[in-house]
Motif scaffolding. Structure first.
Motif, PDB file in Angstrom:
ATOM      1  N   PRO A 176       0.877  -1.066  -0.134  1.00 48.72           N
ATOM      2  CA  PRO A 176       0.035  -0.066  -0.001  1.00 48.72           C
ATOM      3  C   PRO A 176       0.862   1.285   0.077  1.00 48.72           C
ATOM      4  N   ASP A 177       2.085   1.206   0.576  1.00 48.80           N
ATOM      5  CA  ASP A 177       2.803   2.533   0.426  1.00 48.80           C
ATOM      6  C   ASP A 177       3.705   2.586  -0.625  1.00 48.80           C
ATOM      7  N   TRP A 178       3.698   1.800  -1.589  1.00 48.72           N
ATOM      8  CA  TRP A 178       4.640   1.791  -2.649  1.00 48.72           C
ATOM      9  C   TRP A 178       4.034   2.848  -3.566  1.00 48.72           C
ATOM     10  N   THR A 179       5.103   3.526  -4.148  1.00 51.79           N
ATOM     11  CA  THR A 179       4.743   4.326  -5.099  1.00 51.79           C
ATOM     12  C   THR A 179       5.695   4.225  -6.311  1.00 51.79           C
ATOM     13  N   GLY A 180       5.186   4.752  -7.591  1.00 49.85           N
ATOM     14  CA  GLY A 180       6.089   4.471  -8.834  1.00 49.85           C
ATOM     15  C   GLY A 180       5.533   2.838  -9.337  1.00 49.85           C
ATOM     16  N   ASP A 181       6.660   2.427 -10.238  1.00 50.47           N
ATOM     17  CA  ASP A 181       6.267   1.081 -11.068  1.00 50.47           C
ATOM     18  C   ASP A 181       6.175   0.105 -10.140  1.00 50.47           C
ATOM     19  N   GLU A 182       4.900  -0.466 -10.047  1.00 49.35           N
ATOM     20  CA  GLU A 182       4.743  -1.918  -8.957  1.00 49.35           C
ATOM     21  C   GLU A 182       5.398  -2.998  -9.423  1.00 49.35           C
ATOM     22  N   THR A 183       6.152  -3.034 -10.599  1.00 51.43           N
ATOM     23  CA  THR A 183       6.791  -4.171 -10.827  1.00 51.43           C
ATOM     24  C   THR A 183       8.293  -4.440  -9.956  1.00 51.43           C
ATOM     25  N   PHE A 184       8.627  -3.248  -9.733  1.00 52.74           N
ATOM     26  CA  PHE A 184       9.944  -3.005  -9.074  1.00 52.74           C
ATOM     27  C   PHE A 184       9.557  -3.035  -7.337  1.00 52.74           C
ATOM     28  N   ASP A 185       8.536  -3.439  -6.856  1.00 49.63           N
ATOM     29  CA  ASP A 185       8.040  -3.410  -5.465  1.00 49.63           C
ATOM     30  C   ASP A 185       8.608  -4.889  -5.063  1.00 49.63           C
ATOM     31  N   PRO A 186       9.791  -4.893  -4.022  1.00 46.53           N
ATOM     32  CA  PRO A 186      10.075  -6.287  -3.735  1.00 46.53           C
ATOM     33  C   PRO A 186       8.847  -7.168  -2.684  1.00 46.53           C
ATOM     34  N   ARG A 187       7.879  -6.267  -2.556  1.00 45.45           N
ATOM     35  CA  ARG A 187       6.855  -7.144  -1.684  1.00 45.45           C
ATOM     36  C   ARG A 187       5.524  -7.176  -2.697  1.00 45.45           C
ATOM     37  N   ARG A 188       5.661  -7.144  -3.944  1.00 41.08           N
ATOM     38  CA  ARG A 188       4.482  -7.312  -4.550  1.00 41.08           C
ATOM     39  C   ARG A 188       4.235  -8.990  -4.838  1.00 41.08           C
ATOM     40  N   SER A 189       3.109  -9.130  -5.207  1.00 48.32           N
ATOM     41  CA  SER A 189       2.576 -10.485  -5.437  1.00 48.32           C
ATOM     42  C   SER A 189       1.599 -10.400  -6.592  1.00 48.32           C
ATOM     43  N   LEU A 190       1.306 -11.590  -7.156  1.00 50.22           N
ATOM     44  CA  LEU A 190       0.085 -11.745  -8.072  1.00 50.22           C
ATOM     45  C   LEU A 190      -0.934 -12.219  -7.229  1.00 50.22           C
ATOM     46  N   LEU A 191      -2.321 -11.892  -7.520  1.00 55.21           N
ATOM     47  CA  LEU A 191      -3.260 -12.791  -7.156  1.00 55.21           C
ATOM     48  C   LEU A 191      -3.246 -14.037  -7.114  1.00 55.21           C
ATOM     49  N   SER A 192      -3.562 -14.818  -6.204  1.00 56.78           N
ATOM     50  CA  SER A 192      -3.714 -16.249  -6.017  1.00 56.78           C
ATOM     51  C   SER A 192      -2.231 -16.693  -5.521  1.00 56.78           C
ATOM     52  N   GLU A 193      -1.424 -15.482  -5.072  1.00 59.13           N
ATOM     53  CA  GLU A 193      -0.149 -16.060  -4.298  1.00 59.13           C
ATOM     54  C   GLU A 193      -0.412 -15.824  -2.730  1.00 59.13           C
ATOM     55  N   LYS A 194      -0.590 -14.387  -2.339  1.00 61.74           N
ATOM     56  CA  LYS A 194      -0.969 -14.132  -1.184  1.00 61.74           C
ATOM     57  C   LYS A 194      -2.476 -13.826  -0.803  1.00 61.74           C
ATOM     58  N   HIS A 195      -3.087 -13.281  -2.062  1.00 61.69           N
ATOM     59  CA  HIS A 195      -4.458 -12.785  -2.010  1.00 61.69           C
ATOM     60  C   HIS A 195      -5.083 -13.800  -2.792  1.00 61.69           C
ATOM     61  N   GLN A 196      -6.397 -14.108  -2.242  1.00 59.95           N
ATOM     62  CA  GLN A 196      -7.284 -15.247  -3.245  1.00 59.95           C
ATOM     63  C   GLN A 196      -7.663 -14.861  -4.411  1.00 59.95           C
ATOM     64  N   GLY A 197      -7.573 -15.737  -5.470  1.00 54.90           N
ATOM     65  CA  GLY A 197      -7.522 -15.212  -6.956  1.00 54.90           C
ATOM     66  C   GLY A 197      -8.985 -15.214  -7.515  1.00 54.90           C
ATOM     67  N   THR A 198      -8.713 -15.362  -8.921  1.00 56.47           N
ATOM     68  CA  THR A 198     -10.108 -14.556  -9.584  1.00 56.47           C
ATOM     69  C   THR A 198     -10.942 -15.914 -10.094  1.00 56.47           C
ATOM     70  N   PHE A 199     -10.538 -17.173  -9.776  1.00 53.08           N
ATOM     71  CA  PHE A 199     -11.441 -18.227 -10.372  1.00 53.08           C
ATOM     72  C   PHE A 199     -12.729 -18.494  -9.338  1.00 53.08           C
ATOM     73  N   ALA A 200     -13.508 -17.562  -9.345  1.00 54.23           N
ATOM     74  CA  ALA A 200     -14.680 -17.586  -8.348  1.00 54.23           C
ATOM     75  C   ALA A 200     -15.835 -16.456  -8.726  1.00 54.23           C
ATOM     76  N   ASP A 201     -16.848 -16.735  -8.022  1.00 53.20           N
ATOM     77  CA  ASP A 201     -17.994 -15.712  -8.318  1.00 53.20           C
ATOM     78  C   ASP A 201     -17.514 -14.214  -7.943  1.00 53.20           C
ATOM     79  N   ARG A 202     -16.588 -14.129  -6.940  1.00 53.18           N
ATOM     80  CA  ARG A 202     -16.255 -12.886  -6.581  1.00 53.18           C
ATOM     81  C   ARG A 202     -14.748 -12.835  -6.277  1.00 53.18           C
ATOM     82  N   VAL A 203     -14.058 -11.586  -6.347  1.00 54.19           N
ATOM     83  CA  VAL A 203     -12.498 -11.336  -5.896  1.00 54.19           C
ATOM     84  C   VAL A 203     -12.431 -10.135  -5.400  1.00 54.19           C
ATOM     85  N   VAL A 204     -11.577  -9.904  -4.378  1.00 51.28           N
ATOM     86  CA  VAL A 204     -11.552  -8.536  -3.984  1.00 51.28           C
ATOM     87  C   VAL A 204     -10.078  -8.162  -4.076  1.00 51.28           C
TER      88      VAL A 204
END
Length: 325
Positions: A90-118
């Motif tokens: 949440p505190d990252w600014t700029g190109d998010e692909t350089f954020d060392p704490r970034r992740s893709l949905l379905s790694e730390k946060h629940q993914g998209t193969f569902a009725d709903r995703v947050v």
């Protein structure tokens, strides 16, 4: 709610590589502050989802995990949106692909193969009315990766010549279509004759067998294969040209890195990973303006997700596998 999720990992030598894949029910998601709930209308399959079932990029303590990075659907106000899959701090600014704490949905946060995703509110991009939910759901991973490779990291311009290795894969398919739409001269390779023919149909100007000597030297090579095509990629470049790499599907180790050729011809080797929300918005705008659309291999109900996983694992796809709700 309905969901497609992993509840265990299959070992690499398992008879059933999808033994941990469950199609069933999961609790409704709750959106924390700064996040929003998207009702999923379509979601597309990526190799990332296959790797997750083997525990690559996904920790056992995160199970059960709803799979899926890509989705298009409706936000809480009923607006049609595309979901950006990269979740940065949440505190990252700029190109998010350089954020060392970034992740893709379905790694730390629940993914998209569902009725709903947050997702974080900043992770939704308006979907143009000209584009279907199925088409829009193809964009956030493979197509965004291709867009960044070509136009950000590759810095390619209309009139440049580009070689796309391994036609047929999701990213390679997107590279061919987007490069053609961007005014590039597109060369492509594949070991498979049928995939070479399809590459011509979707926009490649010329196609060749993998490893074949090209009649011209190219400005850039888009590399997703790795070991099997690396030497050919380096040898296909003009002096000062660039190889942009975003994957190593044939393995990360090289028998010969071609280092002498790289330094003598002053070649550039550029890594590329996913893309930003801004790039996703630009990609959507580009497709809306040009009428270019993602190539969909098949669209099937999410209830039949196992069929899509099996097709991708067998290499029996050209373009994207899309799940619909």
């Amino acid at each position: 709610m309905f969901a497609v999720y992993a509840d265990s990992f299959a070992p690499a030598d398992a008879d059933d590589p999808f033994s941990g894949l469950v199609i069933g029910e999961r609790p409704d998601p709750v959106a924390p502050d700064g996040w929003t709930t998207v009702t999923v209308k379509a979601a597309s399959l990526n190799h990332h989802d296959l790797w997750s079932l083997r525990g690559v990029g996904l920790r056992e303590e995160s199970l059960p995990m709803i799979l899926g990075c890509d989705a298009a659907g409706l936000d809480e106000d009923g607006n049609e949106v595309v979901v950006h899959a990269v979740v940065s701090d949440p505190d990252w600014t700029g190109d998010e692909t350089f954020d060392p704490r970034r992740s893709l949905l379905s790694e730390k946060h629940q993914g998209t193969f569902a009725d709903r995703v947050v997702v974080p509110r900043r992770n939704v991009v308006p979907k143009p009315a000209s584009m279907s939910f199925e088409e829009a759901a193809c964009l956030p991973t493979a197509w965004l990766t291709a867009y960044r490779m070509l136009f950000t990291q590759g810095d390619l311009k209309a009139g440049d010549t580009v070689l796309v290795q391994g036609a047929g894969g999701g990213v390679a398919t997107a590279l061919i279509v987007l490069a053609r739409a961007g005014g590039l001269r597109v060369l492509a390779t594949s070991r498979d004759e049928a995939k070479r023919a399809r590459a011509l149909e979707i926009g490649a100007h010329e196609v060749y067998e993998s490893g074949a000597r090209l009649p011209v030297k190219v400005d850039a090579v888009m590399e997703t294969v790795g070991r099997a095509t690396w030497s050919h990629s380096i040898r296909s470049l003009r002096p000062g040209g660039a190889i942009v790499i975003s994957g190593t599907t044939s393995g990360p180790k090289l028998d010969d890195a071609e280092l002498t050729r790289i330094f003598f011809l002053q070649l550039r080797v550029i890594g590329s990973t996913m893309g930003t929300r801004g790039e996703l918005a630009s990609l959507v705008t580009m497709l809306d303006a040009t009428g270019t659309r993602p190539l969909i291999d098949r669209a099937i109900p999410m209830t039949d997700a196992r069929e899509g996983f099996a097709a991708m694992a067998a290499g029996d796809v050209f373009g994207k596998v899309v799940f619909t709700r």
